[in-house]
Write a protein that holds these residues in place. Structure first.
Motif, PDB file in Angstrom:
ATOM      1  N   TYR A 227       0.782  -1.154  -0.211  1.00 45.04           N
ATOM      2  CA  TYR A 227       0.040   0.052   0.159  1.00 45.04           C
ATOM      3  C   TYR A 227       0.921   1.391   0.072  1.00 45.04           C
ATOM      4  N   HIS A 228       0.842   1.904  -0.968  1.00 40.98           N
ATOM      5  CA  HIS A 228       1.501   3.426  -1.093  1.00 40.98           C
ATOM      6  C   HIS A 228       0.592   4.441  -0.493  1.00 40.98           C
ATOM      7  N   ALA A 229       0.506   4.509   0.660  1.00 39.80           N
ATOM      8  CA  ALA A 229      -0.223   5.545   1.387  1.00 39.80           C
ATOM      9  C   ALA A 229      -0.417   6.942   1.042  1.00 39.80           C
ATOM     10  N   LEU A 230       0.826   7.352   0.955  1.00 37.17           N
ATOM     11  CA  LEU A 230       1.133   9.053   0.492  1.00 37.17           C
ATOM     12  C   LEU A 230       1.535   8.827  -0.936  1.00 37.17           C
ATOM     13  N   THR A 231       2.652   8.247  -1.105  1.00 40.08           N
ATOM     14  CA  THR A 231       3.356   8.344  -2.554  1.00 40.08           C
ATOM     15  C   THR A 231       2.413   8.038  -3.553  1.00 40.08           C
ATOM     16  N   LEU A 232       1.203   7.310  -3.666  1.00 38.60           N
ATOM     17  CA  LEU A 232       0.525   6.794  -4.831  1.00 38.60           C
ATOM     18  C   LEU A 232      -0.115   8.174  -5.367  1.00 38.60           C
ATOM     19  N   GLY A 233      -0.276   9.328  -4.703  1.00 36.00           N
ATOM     20  CA  GLY A 233      -0.962  10.448  -5.177  1.00 36.00           C
ATOM     21  C   GLY A 233       0.080  11.079  -5.909  1.00 36.00           C
ATOM     22  N   TYR A 234       1.414  11.057  -5.481  1.00 35.17           N
ATOM     23  CA  TYR A 234       2.438  11.882  -6.462  1.00 35.17           C
ATOM     24  C   TYR A 234       2.585  11.077  -7.530  1.00 35.17           C
ATOM     25  N   LEU A 235       2.908   9.657  -7.438  1.00 32.87           N
ATOM     26  CA  LEU A 235       3.252   8.877  -8.581  1.00 32.87           C
ATOM     27  C   LEU A 235       2.146   8.913  -9.678  1.00 32.87           C
ATOM     28  N   VAL A 236       0.837   8.641  -9.402  1.00 34.62           N
ATOM     29  CA  VAL A 236      -0.149   8.765 -10.464  1.00 34.62           C
ATOM     30  C   VAL A 236      -0.506  10.309 -10.789  1.00 34.62           C
ATOM     31  N   GLY A 237      -0.466  11.155  -9.815  1.00 38.51           N
ATOM     32  CA  GLY A 237      -0.568  12.636  -9.994  1.00 38.51           C
ATOM     33  C   GLY A 237       0.378  13.230 -11.083  1.00 38.51           C
ATOM     34  N   GLU A 238       1.587  12.678 -11.156  1.00 36.91           N
ATOM     35  CA  GLU A 238       2.722  13.096 -11.827  1.00 36.91           C
ATOM     36  C   GLU A 238       2.446  12.582 -13.176  1.00 36.91           C
ATOM     37  N   VAL A 239       1.815  11.176 -13.397  1.00 37.28           N
ATOM     38  CA  VAL A 239       1.605  10.825 -14.679  1.00 37.28           C
ATOM     39  C   VAL A 239       0.465  11.605 -15.195  1.00 37.28           C
ATOM     40  N   VAL A 240      -0.490  11.899 -14.551  1.00 35.85           N
ATOM     41  CA  VAL A 240      -1.720  12.936 -15.170  1.00 35.85           C
ATOM     42  C   VAL A 240      -1.145  14.215 -15.619  1.00 35.85           C
ATOM     43  N   ARG A 241      -0.338  14.961 -14.775  1.00 35.66           N
ATOM     44  CA  ARG A 241       0.213  16.128 -14.919  1.00 35.66           C
ATOM     45  C   ARG A 241       0.961  16.122 -16.537  1.00 35.66           C
ATOM     46  N   ARG A 242       1.789  15.163 -16.400  1.00 34.85           N
ATOM     47  CA  ARG A 242       2.684  14.895 -17.627  1.00 34.85           C
ATOM     48  C   ARG A 242       1.908  14.804 -18.990  1.00 34.85           C
ATOM     49  N   ALA A 243       0.772  13.942 -18.801  1.00 36.62           N
ATOM     50  CA  ALA A 243      -0.086  13.405 -19.948  1.00 36.62           C
ATOM     51  C   ALA A 243      -1.020  14.939 -20.397  1.00 36.62           C
ATOM     52  N   THR A 244      -1.181  15.707 -19.199  1.00 35.63           N
ATOM     53  CA  THR A 244      -2.439  16.570 -19.566  1.00 35.63           C
ATOM     54  C   THR A 244      -1.891  18.114 -19.372  1.00 35.63           C
ATOM     55  N   GLY A 245      -1.053  18.205 -18.865  1.00 35.12           N
ATOM     56  CA  GLY A 245      -0.491  19.636 -18.277  1.00 35.12           C
ATOM     57  C   GLY A 245      -0.897  20.195 -17.249  1.00 35.12           C
ATOM     58  N   LYS A 246      -1.961  19.451 -16.544  1.00 31.45           N
ATOM     59  CA  LYS A 246      -2.844  19.498 -15.478  1.00 31.45           C
ATOM     60  C   LYS A 246      -2.780  18.974 -14.289  1.00 31.45           C
ATOM     61  N   SER A 247      -3.013  19.532 -13.089  1.00 32.50           N
ATOM     62  CA  SER A 247      -3.034  18.781 -11.852  1.00 32.50           C
ATOM     63  C   SER A 247      -4.350  17.716 -11.826  1.00 32.50           C
ATOM     64  N   VAL A 248      -4.325  16.828 -10.772  1.00 32.74           N
ATOM     65  CA  VAL A 248      -5.530  15.921 -10.509  1.00 32.74           C
ATOM     66  C   VAL A 248      -6.667  17.015 -10.078  1.00 32.74           C
ATOM     67  N   GLY A 249      -6.148  17.930  -9.285  1.00 34.67           N
ATOM     68  CA  GLY A 249      -7.232  18.574  -8.602  1.00 34.67           C
ATOM     69  C   GLY A 249      -7.867  19.673  -9.575  1.00 34.67           C
ATOM     70  N   THR A 250      -7.259  20.405 -10.380  1.00 35.22           N
ATOM     71  CA  THR A 250      -7.876  21.078 -11.549  1.00 35.22           C
ATOM     72  C   THR A 250      -8.679  19.938 -12.321  1.00 35.22           C
ATOM     73  N   LEU A 251      -8.396  18.919 -12.918  1.00 29.61           N
ATOM     74  CA  LEU A 251      -9.065  17.963 -13.656  1.00 29.61           C
ATOM     75  C   LEU A 251     -10.305  17.513 -13.010  1.00 29.61           C
ATOM     76  N   LEU A 252     -10.196  17.502 -11.775  1.00 29.79           N
ATOM     77  CA  LEU A 252     -11.591  17.187 -11.077  1.00 29.79           C
ATOM     78  C   LEU A 252     -12.632  18.093 -11.154  1.00 29.79           C
ATOM     79  N   ARG A 253     -12.168  19.635 -11.127  1.00 26.91           N
ATOM     80  CA  ARG A 253     -13.178  20.319 -11.050  1.00 26.91           C
ATOM     81  C   ARG A 253     -13.422  20.692 -12.476  1.00 26.91           C
ATOM     82  N   GLU A 254     -12.680  20.604 -13.427  1.00 28.73           N
ATOM     83  CA  GLU A 254     -13.021  20.655 -14.988  1.00 28.73           C
ATOM     84  C   GLU A 254     -13.803  19.507 -15.404  1.00 28.73           C
ATOM     85  N   ARG A 255     -13.609  18.435 -14.914  1.00 29.25           N
ATOM     86  CA  ARG A 255     -14.398  17.295 -15.796  1.00 29.25           C
ATOM     87  C   ARG A 255     -15.477  16.680 -14.943  1.00 29.25           C
TER      88      ARG A 255
END
Length: 385
Positions: free
Chosen positions: A164-192
């Motif tokens: 279980y990646h208790a804290l690190t999973l957010g940075y790991l998946v979140g950075e893939v999201v940011r690199r793929a879209t140029g936007k953060s997870v929080g920004t995309l949550l609100r936009e989508r």
């Protein structure tokens, strides 16, 4: 806090459709018995709200639990991040079978070049803890955290085990999201998911909402499985210790406004129950569906199941980010996907029945679910179906 103090809480307010009246009865029983202090529960059925209840006390002063209460969701935030990732899979912006390094080249250091996105997102990357010392304040430094993880060697051969990646999973998946879209997870949550909707859900809370956040009332470990995990986390030179002590993860970790504003998408989302349930309605048939059935089936396809390298007494089962139904977390049985949160929060969807469910509480119970209060609520939902 005593059971007597809990039991003094007021009867719940809100709405339950006649078919789901048993959920109100279960929720009231939780407050009356002292299993809950202050809490809220919401249920959608095929995109229609059928339960929206809140009650109890906001805090130890006895102030009534407010209708507009917000909670730090802890790991229910991971499930919301999973919804954002699912939306990107749906549009083809992220390929779960691509190497992480295709989006984030620096991540390929230290033997990590072959890790696939779906492996990263299912706790298989071998990065459950920061190797370098991390203070609580460092969690707000996104770039610093992702740089640490990019240069870190995995604790096991990726893809062969999970932990279980208790804290690190957010940075790991979140950075893939940011690199793929140029936007953060929080920004995309609100936009989508929040366009044209009064969605009370944020990863990165605007400061104007700080006063609505209900503090967690921490609880001591019980003699059972919660105490076992606590002892494991205290043992030096274990992955459990490294994961939950760098920095120390407790139910009051995010009870400070300074850690609500930055994005920490494994743990610091702030939600109300009705918005969490509405978000999960995006995965089921009905007017709120926003993710295709094909993608839902992809992200709830089992990636790992069995002994967990970090949660040593709790076998876990994951799809892509989402927890799947298991004895540890049954939800509504096979087909369920969602995520619980430290202390007792839970949010999930069960596409087969059309249910989206969310429960948020301010009484932290350190034992893993299913605990008594959730059994009552989930049994009542199942009975209504």
């Amino acid at each position: 806090m005593s059971t007597t103090h809990y039991a003094a809480a007021a009867k719940p307010s809100g709405y339950a459709a006649p078919r789901f009246a048993g959920v109100r009865e279960a929720f009231e029983s939780n407050l009356r018995s002292g299993d809950d202090f202050g809490a809220s529960v919401a249920v959608y059925h095929h995109g229609r709200m059928v339960v929206d209840l809140w009650g109890g006390a906001r805090d130890t002063s006895g102030t009534p639990y407010p209708e507009d209460a917000l909670h730090v969701g802890y790991s229910t935030t991971k499930g919301v991040m999973g919804l954002v990732l699912a939306s990107l899979v749906d549009t083809g912006e992220v390929d779960l079978d691509a190497p992480v390094s295709a989006y984030w080249p620096d991540f390929g250091q230290a033997g990590k070049d072959g890790i696939l996105v779906r492996e990263l997102a299912s706790h298989q990357a071998g990065l459950p803890a920061f190797e370098e010392p991390v203070a609580k304040s460092d969690l707000a430094d996104w770039d610093g955290c992702v740089r640490r993880l990019a240069r870190q060697a995995p604790a096991w051969r990726p893809g062969t085990r999970h932990g279980y990646h208790a804290l690190t999973l957010g940075y790991l998946v979140g950075e893939v999201v940011r690199r793929a879209t140029g936007k953060s997870v929080g920004t995309l949550l609100r936009e989508r998911f929040a366009q044209d909707v009064d969605l009370q859900a944020w990863i990165g809370l605007p400061t104007c909402y700080n006063g609505r956040v209900v503090p967690y009332q921490d609880a001591s470990p019980t003699p059972g499985i919660g105490a076992f995990m606590t002892r494991a986390a205290e043992a030096p030179d274990t992955l459990a210790h490294a994961t939950f002590n760098n920095p120390v993860v407790t139910a009051d970790l995010f009870d400070v406004p300074a850690l609500w504003r930055p994005e920490i998408p494994a743990a610091n989302g702030v939600f109300d129950a009705r918005s969490l349930a509405r978000l999960y309605s995006s995965l089921v048939h009905g007017p709120l569906r926003a993710v295709s059935p094909t993608t839902v089936d992809r992200v709830r396809r089992q990636q790992v199941h069995g002994p967990d390298e970090v949660l040593v007494d709790q076998p876990t089962r994951f799809g892509t980010v989402f927890e799947l139904s298991s004895p540890r977390q049954p939800m509504l049985g096979p087909g369920s996907l969602g995520h619980d949160g430290l202390g007792g929060h839970l949010a999930f969807a069960h596409p087969e029945s059309g249910i989206a469910f969310a429960f948020l509480t301010n009484r932290a119970v350190p034992d893993p679910t299913p605990h008594t209060r959730l059994w009552r609520l989930l049994s009542a939902v199942a009975a209504a179906l």
